[in-house]
Scaffold this motif. Structure first.
Motif, short mmCIF file in Angstrom:
data_model
loop_
_atom_site.label_atom_id
_atom_site.label_comp_id
_atom_site.label_asym_id
_atom_site.label_seq_id
_atom_site.Cartn_x
_atom_site.Cartn_y
_atom_site.Cartn_z
N ASP A 32 0.88 -1.01 -0.04
CA ASP A 32 -0.05 0.03 -0.02
C ASP A 32 0.94 1.28 0.09
O ASP A 32 0.22 2.45 0.24
CB ASP A 32 -0.97 0.09 1.07
CG ASP A 32 -2.24 -0.70 0.89
OD1 ASP A 32 -2.76 -0.93 -0.45
OD2 ASP A 32 -2.90 -1.10 1.69
N GLY A 33 2.12 1.00 -0.40
CA GLY A 33 3.05 2.50 -0.23
C GLY A 33 3.10 3.10 1.29
O GLY A 33 3.57 3.90 1.46
N ALA A 34 2.79 1.98 2.20
CA ALA A 34 2.77 2.59 3.75
C ALA A 34 4.30 3.05 4.14
O ALA A 34 4.23 4.03 4.92
CB ALA A 34 2.47 1.30 4.59
N TRP A 35 5.34 2.51 3.67
CA TRP A 35 6.80 2.95 4.21
C TRP A 35 7.02 4.23 3.50
O TRP A 35 7.40 5.27 4.01
CB TRP A 35 7.70 1.85 3.79
CG TRP A 35 9.04 2.20 4.42
CD1 TRP A 35 9.18 2.67 5.69
CD2 TRP A 35 10.42 1.95 3.77
NE1 TRP A 35 10.43 2.83 6.05
CE2 TRP A 35 11.37 2.54 4.95
CE3 TRP A 35 10.81 1.67 2.73
CZ2 TRP A 35 12.63 2.33 4.50
CZ3 TRP A 35 12.13 1.47 2.27
CH2 TRP A 35 13.18 2.05 3.42
N ALA A 36 6.77 4.45 2.41
CA ALA A 36 6.74 5.74 1.50
C ALA A 36 5.80 6.72 2.19
O ALA A 36 6.60 7.88 2.20
CB ALA A 36 6.69 5.27 -0.10
N ASP A 72 16.61 6.66 5.15
CA ASP A 72 16.00 5.38 4.14
C ASP A 72 14.72 5.57 3.76
O ASP A 72 14.26 5.42 2.47
CB ASP A 72 16.41 4.09 4.97
CG ASP A 72 17.81 3.78 4.97
OD1 ASP A 72 18.64 4.45 4.27
OD2 ASP A 72 18.12 3.02 5.55
N VAL A 73 13.74 6.12 4.75
CA VAL A 73 12.24 6.11 4.55
C VAL A 73 12.12 7.36 3.71
O VAL A 73 11.25 7.18 2.78
CB VAL A 73 11.72 6.11 5.88
CG1 VAL A 73 12.01 7.54 6.62
CG2 VAL A 73 10.29 6.00 5.47
N ASP A 74 13.00 8.54 3.72
CA ASP A 74 12.82 9.66 3.11
C ASP A 74 13.03 9.26 1.41
O ASP A 74 12.46 9.77 0.58
CB ASP A 74 13.42 10.80 3.40
CG ASP A 74 12.83 11.66 4.68
OD1 ASP A 74 11.76 10.92 4.94
OD2 ASP A 74 13.43 12.23 5.19
N ARG A 133 -2.01 -1.53 -6.79
CA ARG A 133 -2.35 -2.10 -5.63
C ARG A 133 -1.40 -1.39 -4.70
O ARG A 133 -1.60 -1.49 -3.18
CB ARG A 133 -1.59 -3.55 -5.51
CG ARG A 133 -2.40 -4.88 -6.26
CD ARG A 133 -1.67 -5.87 -6.55
NE ARG A 133 -2.52 -7.04 -7.09
CZ ARG A 133 -1.74 -8.24 -7.35
NH1 ARG A 133 -0.56 -8.48 -7.28
NH2 ARG A 133 -2.45 -8.98 -7.95
N ASN A 134 -0.80 -0.30 -4.99
CA ASN A 134 -0.15 0.61 -4.07
C ASN A 134 -0.93 1.65 -4.01
O ASN A 134 -1.04 2.59 -4.86
CB ASN A 134 1.25 1.02 -4.65
CG ASN A 134 2.21 1.73 -4.00
OD1 ASN A 134 1.80 2.62 -3.08
ND2 ASN A 134 3.50 1.56 -3.91
N ARG A 135 -1.61 1.98 -2.93
CA ARG A 135 -2.77 2.67 -2.42
C ARG A 135 -2.32 4.29 -2.38
O ARG A 135 -2.71 5.10 -3.25
CB ARG A 135 -3.65 2.54 -1.26
CG ARG A 135 -4.77 3.45 -0.99
CD ARG A 135 -5.29 3.29 0.50
NE ARG A 135 -5.40 1.93 0.46
CZ ARG A 135 -5.82 1.11 1.60
NH1 ARG A 135 -5.63 2.02 2.72
NH2 ARG A 135 -6.32 -0.01 1.60
N HIS A 136 -1.03 4.33 -1.99
CA HIS A 136 -0.44 5.80 -1.67
C HIS A 136 0.23 6.10 -3.09
O HIS A 136 -0.07 7.34 -3.41
CB HIS A 136 0.71 5.53 -0.76
CG HIS A 136 1.58 6.95 -0.45
ND1 HIS A 136 0.74 8.04 -0.07
CD2 HIS A 136 2.67 7.39 -0.62
CE1 HIS A 136 1.57 9.03 0.02
NE2 HIS A 136 2.66 8.75 -0.18
N LEU A 137 0.74 5.09 -3.94
CA LEU A 137 1.07 5.61 -5.24
C LEU A 137 -0.10 6.11 -6.14
O LEU A 137 0.11 7.12 -6.79
CB LEU A 137 1.74 4.78 -5.91
CG LEU A 137 2.29 4.97 -7.28
CD1 LEU A 137 3.55 3.57 -7.41
CD2 LEU A 137 1.47 4.53 -8.43
N MET A 138 -1.30 5.45 -6.21
CA MET A 138 -2.32 5.81 -6.81
C MET A 138 -2.98 7.30 -6.35
O MET A 138 -3.11 7.87 -7.22
CB MET A 138 -3.34 4.89 -6.64
CG MET A 138 -3.20 3.64 -7.47
SD MET A 138 -3.05 3.60 -9.15
CE MET A 138 -4.80 3.76 -9.54
N GLN A 139 -2.78 7.65 -4.95
CA GLN A 139 -3.32 8.68 -4.53
C GLN A 139 -2.39 9.93 -5.00
O GLN A 139 -3.02 10.93 -5.34
CB GLN A 139 -3.30 8.86 -2.82
CG GLN A 139 -4.39 7.86 -2.37
CD GLN A 139 -4.32 7.57 -0.99
OE1 GLN A 139 -3.24 7.77 -0.31
NE2 GLN A 139 -5.37 7.03 -0.49
#
Length: 369
Positions: A207-211, A264-266, A301-307
């Protein structure tokens, strides 16, 4: 004669093999069912090891091609079981193969998978080697799916873009009264997957949670977007030969010298912004009349990317290809089933405006069972 084809696709995300059974006896085509076989970690590592120059490449490539043939055969078996079909009811298996090098500027693109062995294992005709004829005719050999997008998703009333977000992202412009164009926009999931695998051992960022938990670094993003590929004209295609971890490390090293350390997270947040911004920039540059964008591939499937992608394209409708009747995970495998059907019809299936080839060409080679 049967008009059922099973398309196989194992893309740059290296997650596994998608198999989709398609019946072309009806119009429009009918999806019968699907199967999926995940790659185990050793196959993924062996594919990645062959991306660069290394010891004993010929033997390693041949042995991996044999392993891949067994994976492909398992995917075919899964699709047959899901569809309650026998091998005798299938006209052909259409196998893209696993890309290990893509260098059309040097006159070749290389997808491996022992197709003769696959025909033996499945007892079904196999059609493969779908890119090399276009390259022989001076083309990029990629992307090949725009012709399928045109056949399935074209609308005479509305300018559309079909966007595939796999390891690499590619788009097709379907604008009434204008030529169909298509090209690779740059990284999709590839760098995101590689970075989280390095730091957390996960195959992907769910879901792009880490990003989403990090902060995009504008200076680093600008440095990454300065890669000449993004500004290059058409035709163009790319892959892991360019956008790999060493490419990222070179830019990170230069960024650290100028701006200091970055977490790393950034970096993950910035890589997601890179995927979204390069896609949005490509749409605005080459498909500015677009009113609808339909997305397929694992990136859906990557919710954050789609948003984040929607935020960069506020004036267009953003949806998945499910809205057009084809689930996003089935599009690429179905496209290669269609390319195999075109081969049996002696129908040219490349688009010279997309690949840069000298003309229309029949794509593929047959391995009869």
């Amino acid at each position: 004669m049967s008009e059922i084809f099973i398309g196989l696709m194992s893309g740059t995300s290296l997650d596994g093999v998608d198999a989709v059974a398609v019946d072309f006896a009806s119009h429009p085509m009918r999806i019968i069912g699907e199967g999926f076989i995940p790659y185990d970690v050793t196959i993924r590592e062996q594919v990645l090891a062959l991306q660069g120059v290394g010891h004993d490449e010929l033997a390693r490539s041949a042995l991996l091609a044999n392993r891949l043939a067994y994976c492909y055969a398992d995917a075919v078996a899964a699709a047959l079981q899901a569809c309650q079909l026998s091998a005798a009811e299938v006209r052909a298996v259409v196998c893209h193969g696993q890309t290990i090098r893509h260098a059309p500027h040097n006159g070749y693109t290389l997808q491996i998978g022992n197709l003769a062995l696959l025909a033996e294992l499945c007892s079904i005709d196999v059609i493969g080697d779908l890119r090399s004829r276009d390259v022989a005719a001076g083309g990029q050999g990629a992307p090949l799916v725009p012709a399928f997008h045109q056949a399935l998703f074209y609308c005479a009333d509305v300018p559309r873009v079909v966007l595939n977000i796999g390891g690499i992202a590619n788009l097709t412009r379907l604008s009434p009264g204008r030529p169909v164009i298509g090209f690779d926009t740059g990284p999709g999931n590839m760098l995101l997957d590689a970075w989280i695998r390095r730091h957390h051992g996960h195959d992907y960022d769910a879901d792009g949670a880490w990003a989403a938990s990090g902060q995009c670094q504008p200076a680093l993003l600008s440095r990454l977007l300065a890669e000449p590929y993004f500004a290059a004209g058409l035709p163009k295609s790319t892959g892991r030969d360019l956008f790999d971890l060493p490419w990222l490390e070179r830019h990170l090293s230069a960024h650290r010298l100028a701006h200091g350390a970055v977490t790393d997270v950034d970096v993950q947040a910035t890589l997601l912004a890179l995927s979204c911004q390069s896609i949005a920039d490509a749409i605005q540059r080459f498909a500015s009349d677009c009113r609808e964008v339909y997305v397929c591939g694992g990136g859906t499937r990557n919710r954050h990317l789609m948003q984040q992608l929607a935020a960069r394209l506020p004036s267009v409708r953003l949806d998945t290809t499910a809205a057009l009747g084809l689930p996003p995970q089935q599009v690429e495998a179905a496209a290669f089933a269609w390319l195999g059907w075109c081969f049996t019809q002696r129908r040219a299936a490349n688009l010279p405006d997309v690949t840069g080839a000298r003309g229309l060409r029949l794509l593929g080679a047959l391995y009869p069972c």
